[in-house]
Design a protein around this motif. Structure first.
Motif, short mmCIF file in Angstrom:
data_model
loop_
_atom_site.label_atom_id
_atom_site.label_comp_id
_atom_site.label_asym_id
_atom_site.label_seq_id
_atom_site.Cartn_x
_atom_site.Cartn_y
_atom_site.Cartn_z
N THR A 1 -5.70 -16.89 -58.11
CA THR A 1 -7.14 -17.02 -57.91
C THR A 1 -7.40 -18.00 -56.77
O THR A 1 -6.95 -19.14 -56.82
CB THR A 1 -7.83 -17.53 -59.19
N THR B 1 -13.87 -18.72 -59.44
CA THR B 1 -13.84 -17.59 -60.36
C THR B 1 -14.24 -18.03 -61.74
O THR B 1 -13.46 -18.62 -62.45
CB THR B 1 -12.43 -16.99 -60.40
N ARG C 1 -7.48 -19.36 -66.68
CA ARG C 1 -8.13 -19.69 -65.40
C ARG C 1 -7.31 -20.71 -64.62
O ARG C 1 -7.10 -20.57 -63.41
CB ARG C 1 -9.53 -20.21 -65.66
N TYR D 1 -5.29 -20.31 -60.92
CA TYR D 1 -5.54 -21.20 -59.79
C TYR D 1 -4.24 -21.88 -59.34
O TYR D 1 -3.93 -21.94 -58.15
CB TYR D 1 -6.58 -22.24 -60.17
N ILE E 1 -11.32 -14.72 -71.25
CA ILE E 1 -10.78 -15.72 -70.35
C ILE E 1 -10.83 -17.10 -70.99
O ILE E 1 -11.87 -17.56 -71.45
CB ILE E 1 -11.55 -15.75 -69.02
N TYR F 1 -15.13 -16.28 -64.73
CA TYR F 1 -15.27 -15.02 -65.44
C TYR F 1 -16.11 -15.22 -66.68
O TYR F 1 -15.80 -16.04 -67.53
CB TYR F 1 -13.91 -14.49 -65.88
N LEU G 1 -15.10 -24.73 -69.51
CA LEU G 1 -15.34 -23.33 -69.21
C LEU G 1 -16.33 -22.71 -70.20
O LEU G 1 -17.11 -21.82 -69.85
CB LEU G 1 -14.02 -22.56 -69.23
#
Length: 339
Positions: free
Chosen positions: A325, A17, A316, A320, A311, A19, A248
């Motif tokens: 997620t 994921t 994130r 997880y 995000i 985002y 990220l």
């Protein structure tokens, strides 16, 4: 020089994921009161891909997503694309996964799911086959329906694991492959494509022409060091494949840059989140938490653009870590669009 093409998932190519809202912007026309405006997108980047296929009742999205990715790579490379067989890949993955399952005494996830890089794994080790030469529909249906086959394969392996003979026989692999033969069809050792005979190996090398070593898998997590390889700990990563862990803040720009250079992306994501709507073809992460929305807001979230959540790596990572997620579904990213 190797191409930096992605298969993403909790990684790309391989990432799950990731985002990123910067290049998927949706706004309401005027003052935001026109409910008929809805989501209206204009393509900015639109990479060519073969028509979407139906995976049917099978957990083989990983094969369909990365197979389409390979087909798009053929187009990008100036080759005539071939409708490749997803089920040939599924067959070969089942065989290697079964061997590892037995070697690990059953302590491995043996199911229909797989990882996006499994397609390149099969191309490198075994080759590829056109769909017309291997449909994988040898059991009386027009589309995939793998529940019975999965149960038969796993039941067989679990019987082998009981090992009532005291040691494994030399026949267990043949027995396993016979089940695959019954459901998917026998191994296509030789087939004809456009008037020429091929094996899976020669077809992959001479027609597909995609080098699996030219591709990388990216992901982004805080429990791994940045700019180093890591193994994403999810059940379907049965090969224990590695990914490059990047910040990220670099993941979405890397995706965008690849797309702008005509590289599509094989992408694993989580479609069980409340912000993913199959019906509307929309995935959102609204700034307002879902549990704070009333019924009308929950309906409108997929009909009208709303403010999206920014995000962070922490968000994130927490999703997880707490199983919110997960790697539910594989897809192919073929472009960028704006409102």
């Amino acid at each position: 020089m190797k191409h930096t093409v992605l298969a993403l998932g909790l990684g790309l190519f391989f990432s799950w994921t990731a985002y990123g809202q910067d290049d998927l912007i949706a706004k309401i026309d005027g003052q935001g009161t026109n409910k008929k405006a809805g989501y209206n997108f204009t393509p900015v980047v639109d990479i060519e891909a073969l028509p979407v296929k139906n995976q049917g009742s099978s957990g083989t999205c990983w094969s369909y997503a990365s197979t389409s990715f390979v087909e798009s790579e053929m187009i990008r490379m100036g080759k005539q694309p071939v409708d490749l067989s997803e089920m040939f890949t599924v067959r070969m993955v089942y065989i290697d996964k079964a061997e590892r399952y037995i070697r690990l005494h059953g302590y491995l996830n043996f199911a229909q799911g797989g990882a996006l890089p499994d397609v390149l794994y099969v191309i490198k080790k075994y080759g590829a086959v056109p769909a017309e030469a291997y449909q994988g529909l040898n059991y009386g249906t027009d589309v995939n329906k793998h529940g019975e086959m999965e149960a038969a394969l796993k039941g067989y392996l679990d019987g082998i694991l009981k090992n009532k003979n005291g040691k494994l026989s030399t026949s267990w692999k043949k027995g396993f492959e016979s089940i695959l033969d019954a459901y998917l069809g026998e191994y296509p050792s030789e087939f004809t494509y456009k008037g020429k005979k091929y094996s899976p190996r020669t077809f992959a090398d001479q027609v597909v022409g995609v080098n699996p070593d030219d591709y990388v898998q990216l992901t982004s997590f805080t429990h791994f060091p940045e700019y180093e390889t890591c193994q994403i700990a999810v059940p379907d990563n049965w090969t224990w494949g590695t990914s490059y862990n990047i910040p990220l803040t670099e993941l979405t720009p890397t995706i965008d840059e690849a797309l702008k250079k005509e590289y599509s992306i094989s992408w694993a994501t989580d479609v069980s989140e409340k912000g993913f709507s199959w019906k509307n073809g929309i995935a959102v992460v609204p700034a307002k938490p879902f549990h704070e929305m009333d019924k009308e807001e929950l309906t409108l979230i997929f009909e009208l653009p709303h403010e999206q959540l920014k995000i962070t790596p922490e968000i994130r990572q927490a999703a997880y870590d707490n199983y919110e997620t997960q790697d539910d579904h594989g897809m192919q990213i073929t472009g960028i669009a704006r409102d």
